[in-house]
Design a protein around this motif. Structure first.
Motif, PDB file in Angstrom:
ATOM      1  N   VAL A   8     -12.177  51.798  21.078  1.00 13.13           N
ATOM      2  CA  VAL A   8     -12.966  51.957  19.856  1.00 13.13           C
ATOM      3  C   VAL A   8     -14.093  52.936  20.141  1.00 13.13           C
ATOM      4  O   VAL A   8     -14.874  52.758  21.076  1.00 13.13           O
ATOM      5  CB  VAL A   8     -13.554  50.608  19.383  1.00 13.13           C
ATOM      6  N   GLY A   9     -14.175  53.979  19.321  1.00 10.45           N
ATOM      7  CA  GLY A   9     -15.220  54.971  19.485  1.00 10.45           C
ATOM      8  C   GLY A   9     -16.494  54.596  18.753  1.00 10.45           C
ATOM      9  O   GLY A   9     -16.500  53.724  17.875  1.00 10.45           O
ATOM     10  N   VAL A  10     -17.571  55.265  19.106  1.00 13.83           N
ATOM     11  CA  VAL A  10     -18.872  55.002  18.497  1.00 13.83           C
ATOM     12  C   VAL A  10     -18.824  55.234  16.994  1.00 13.83           C
ATOM     13  O   VAL A  10     -19.379  54.457  16.202  1.00 13.83           O
ATOM     14  CB  VAL A  10     -19.948  55.893  19.143  1.00 13.83           C
ATOM     15  N   VAL A  31     -31.312  43.185  18.636  1.00  9.59           N
ATOM     16  CA  VAL A  31     -30.602  44.458  18.566  1.00  9.59           C
ATOM     17  C   VAL A  31     -29.364  44.378  19.452  1.00  9.59           C
ATOM     18  O   VAL A  31     -29.475  44.172  20.661  1.00  9.59           O
ATOM     19  CB  VAL A  31     -31.503  45.626  19.010  1.00  9.59           C
ATOM     20  N   PHE A  32     -28.198  44.518  18.837  1.00 10.33           N
ATOM     21  CA  PHE A  32     -26.946  44.492  19.573  1.00 10.33           C
ATOM     22  C   PHE A  32     -26.470  45.920  19.813  1.00 10.33           C
ATOM     23  O   PHE A  32     -26.460  46.745  18.885  1.00 10.33           O
ATOM     24  CB  PHE A  32     -25.868  43.727  18.795  1.00 10.33           C
ATOM     25  N   SER A  76     -30.366  55.082  19.291  1.00 13.60           N
ATOM     26  CA  SER A  76     -29.973  55.058  20.709  1.00 13.60           C
ATOM     27  C   SER A  76     -29.867  53.647  21.277  1.00 13.60           C
ATOM     28  O   SER A  76     -29.769  53.474  22.486  1.00 13.60           O
ATOM     29  CB  SER A  76     -30.952  55.875  21.571  1.00 13.60           C
ATOM     30  N   ALA A  77     -29.925  52.629  20.410  1.00 19.44           N
ATOM     31  CA  ALA A  77     -29.857  51.250  20.903  1.00 19.44           C
ATOM     32  C   ALA A  77     -28.729  50.470  20.233  1.00 19.44           C
ATOM     33  O   ALA A  77     -27.849  49.938  20.902  1.00 19.44           O
ATOM     34  CB  ALA A  77     -31.194  50.542  20.680  1.00 19.44           C
ATOM     35  N   GLY A  78     -28.746  50.386  18.900  1.00 12.13           N
ATOM     36  CA  GLY A  78     -27.709  49.607  18.229  1.00 12.13           C
ATOM     37  C   GLY A  78     -28.132  49.169  16.844  1.00 12.13           C
ATOM     38  O   GLY A  78     -28.810  49.908  16.127  1.00 12.13           O
ATOM     39  N   ARG A 128     -23.731  48.937  20.635  1.00 10.31           N
ATOM     40  CA  ARG A 128     -22.393  49.184  20.093  1.00 10.31           C
ATOM     41  C   ARG A 128     -21.315  48.563  20.985  1.00 10.31           C
ATOM     42  O   ARG A 128     -20.282  48.108  20.495  1.00 10.31           O
ATOM     43  CB  ARG A 128     -22.174  50.681  19.912  1.00 10.31           C
ATOM     44  N   ASP A 129     -21.511  48.565  22.284  1.00  8.79           N
ATOM     45  CA  ASP A 129     -20.549  47.933  23.184  1.00  8.79           C
ATOM     46  C   ASP A 129     -20.454  46.436  22.906  1.00  8.79           C
ATOM     47  O   ASP A 129     -19.367  45.846  22.935  1.00  8.79           O
ATOM     48  CB  ASP A 129     -20.945  48.153  24.651  1.00  8.79           C
ATOM     49  N   GLU A 130     -21.586  45.793  22.644  1.00  5.77           N
ATOM     50  CA  GLU A 130     -21.573  44.366  22.321  1.00  5.77           C
ATOM     51  C   GLU A 130     -20.854  44.113  20.998  1.00  5.77           C
ATOM     52  O   GLU A 130     -20.100  43.146  20.861  1.00  5.77           O
ATOM     53  CB  GLU A 130     -23.007  43.827  22.277  1.00  5.77           C
ATOM     54  N   LEU A 131     -21.069  44.993  20.043  1.00  9.29           N
ATOM     55  CA  LEU A 131     -20.404  44.859  18.749  1.00  9.29           C
ATOM     56  C   LEU A 131     -18.894  45.055  18.886  1.00  9.29           C
ATOM     57  O   LEU A 131     -18.097  44.336  18.286  1.00  9.29           O
ATOM     58  CB  LEU A 131     -20.984  45.864  17.757  1.00  9.29           C
ATOM     59  N   ILE A 132     -18.502  46.013  19.698  1.00  7.93           N
ATOM     60  CA  ILE A 132     -17.071  46.249  19.952  1.00  7.93           C
ATOM     61  C   ILE A 132     -16.447  45.017  20.591  1.00  7.93           C
ATOM     62  O   ILE A 132     -15.362  44.566  20.204  1.00  7.93           O
ATOM     63  CB  ILE A 132     -16.878  47.484  20.851  1.00  7.93           C
ATOM     64  N   GLY A 133     -17.140  44.440  21.562  1.00  5.11           N
ATOM     65  CA  GLY A 133     -16.612  43.269  22.250  1.00  5.11           C
ATOM     66  C   GLY A 133     -16.442  42.072  21.339  1.00  5.11           C
ATOM     67  O   GLY A 133     -15.543  41.252  21.541  1.00  5.11           O
ATOM     68  N   ALA A 134     -17.281  41.976  20.315  1.00  8.53           N
ATOM     69  CA  ALA A 134     -17.224  40.827  19.411  1.00  8.53           C
ATOM     70  C   ALA A 134     -16.215  40.998  18.291  1.00  8.53           C
ATOM     71  O   ALA A 134     -15.713  40.009  17.755  1.00  8.53           O
ATOM     72  CB  ALA A 134     -18.606  40.564  18.813  1.00  8.53           C
TER      73      ALA A 134
END
Length: 261
Positions: free
Chosen positions: A221-223, A204-205, A251-253, A207-213
Motif C-alpha cells: 500500500v502506497g502513501v 496521531v497515527f 510529515s506525521a500522519g 501512515r504505516d500504523e494506518l496501513i497495518g490496521a
C-alpha cells in the motif's frame, strides 16, 4: 504434535510475517503464536485472527515456539492439540517453564479424539481449552478477554463493543457506524481506519500504523492510497458528524479530534 517435524508452511505465510515487520503491524495488532503441525489449520485460524485485528505466526512445536519468542514479542499462544503420541500438554508445560513465554496466555484447541488431554493440559498450566469444532467468535472473545483488549486505548470498548467520540458511534461486532444518530455507510478500509482513530482520539497515527490496521499484510500500500481513503473518510464524517474532524499532521500522519463549539 511432536514438535520434531517442521511443517511446510505456505510461502505466503512467511511473506505476511515479513510484511508485518516492514509496516510495523506488530506495534498495532496483538501477535499470536499458533503452535500446530497442520499447515491448513494454521491458514484457517490465522485468517480468522487477521479479520478480527490480530496477526499471527506459526510454530511446529515448543522448540520452534521458543526460538520465535526470542525474535518477536507475542501476546498469546494458541495450541493445536491433536490425538498424537506426544500431547500438547508437553508443549504447554515447556512454554510455561520459560521466562519469555511463561506469562503468555495459552489457549488449547483440542481436536476430536484427543479429549483425554484436557486434564494433562490443566496440570501443565493451560489458561483455557476448547474442544473443536468451536465457533470462531468464542475463541476471539477468549483472546480479547485474556489480553484485556476491551480496555485498551484511551477510548475503551464498552456496551458490547461500542466505540464512541462525540456523537460518533461505532458498533464493532455489527460493523455499523452512526453519526448524530444517523447511519454512516463505510467501506471495509474506511471502517478499519476509523476504528483505529476511535480507539485513541487525539493520537496521531502514522501512515504505516494506518496501513497495518486497515489492509491485509501481504498487500503493498502506497502513501497516496492511504491519503485517498482518509479523504473519503473525512468527507463521510464531515457530512454525518460535523463535530469531528480528521486532522492531517504534516510529515506525521492523521488524528481524530473533536471540534470546539
Amino acid at each position: 504434535m511432536s514438535g520434531l517435524e517442521q511443517p511446510r508452511w505456505p510461502a505466503h505465510a512467511a511473506d505476511a510475517v515479513q510484511a508485518d515487520a516492514v509496516v510495523g503491524v506488530a506495534l498495532m495488532k496483538p501477535l499470536v503464536l499458533i503452535c500446530s503441525q497442520d499447515a491448513e489449520f494454521y491458514l484457517f485460524l490465522s485468517h480468522i485472527l487477521e479479520v478480527d485485528g490480530f496477526t499471527s505466526e506459526p510454530a511446529g512445536g515448543a522448540k520452534e515456539a521458543l526460538a520465535r519468542a526470542d525474535e518477536r514479542e507475542f501476546q498469546a499462544v494458541v495450541l493445536d492439540c491433536g490425538p498424537a503420541s506426544i500431547t500438547g500438554s508437553a508443549i504447554c508445560a515447556r512454554l510455561k517453564r520459560e521466562p519469555r513465554t511463561g506469562s503468555l496466555p495459552i489457549i488449547a484447541l483440542i481436536a476430536p479424539g484427543a479429549e483425554n488431554q484436557h486434564l494433562d493440559l490443566l496440570k501443565a498450566g493451560i489458561d483455557e481449552s476448547f474442544v473443536r469444532p468451536i465457533a470462531p467468535a468464542k475463541l476471539l472473545d477468549c483472546l480479547r478477554a485474556k489480553l484485556a483488549l476491551t480496555k485498551r486505548g484511551s477510548n475503551g470498548f464498552e456496551n458490547g463493543g461500542w466505540l464512541s467520540c462525540g456523537k460518533l458511534e461505532m458498533k464493532l461486532d455489527a460493523h455499523r457506524v452512526r453519526g448524530n444518530g444517523h447511519e454512516i455507510h463505510l467501506g471495509p478500509i474506511e471502517f478499519n481506519l476509523l476504528r483505529l482513530l476511535l480507539e485513541a482520539p487525539g493520537k496521531v497515527f502514522t501512515r504505516d500504523e494506518l496501513i497495518g490496521a486497515a489492509w491485509p499484510a501481504n498487500i503493498h500500500v502506497g502513501v497516496r492510497t492511504v491519503d485517498v481513503h482518509m479523504s473519503r473518510l473525512r468527507k463521510a464524517l464531515k457530512e454525518a458528524s460535523p463535530g469531528l474532524a480528521i486532522r492531517t499532521v504534516r510529515s506525521a500522519g492523521y488524528s481524530l479530534e473533536e471540534l470546539d463549539g
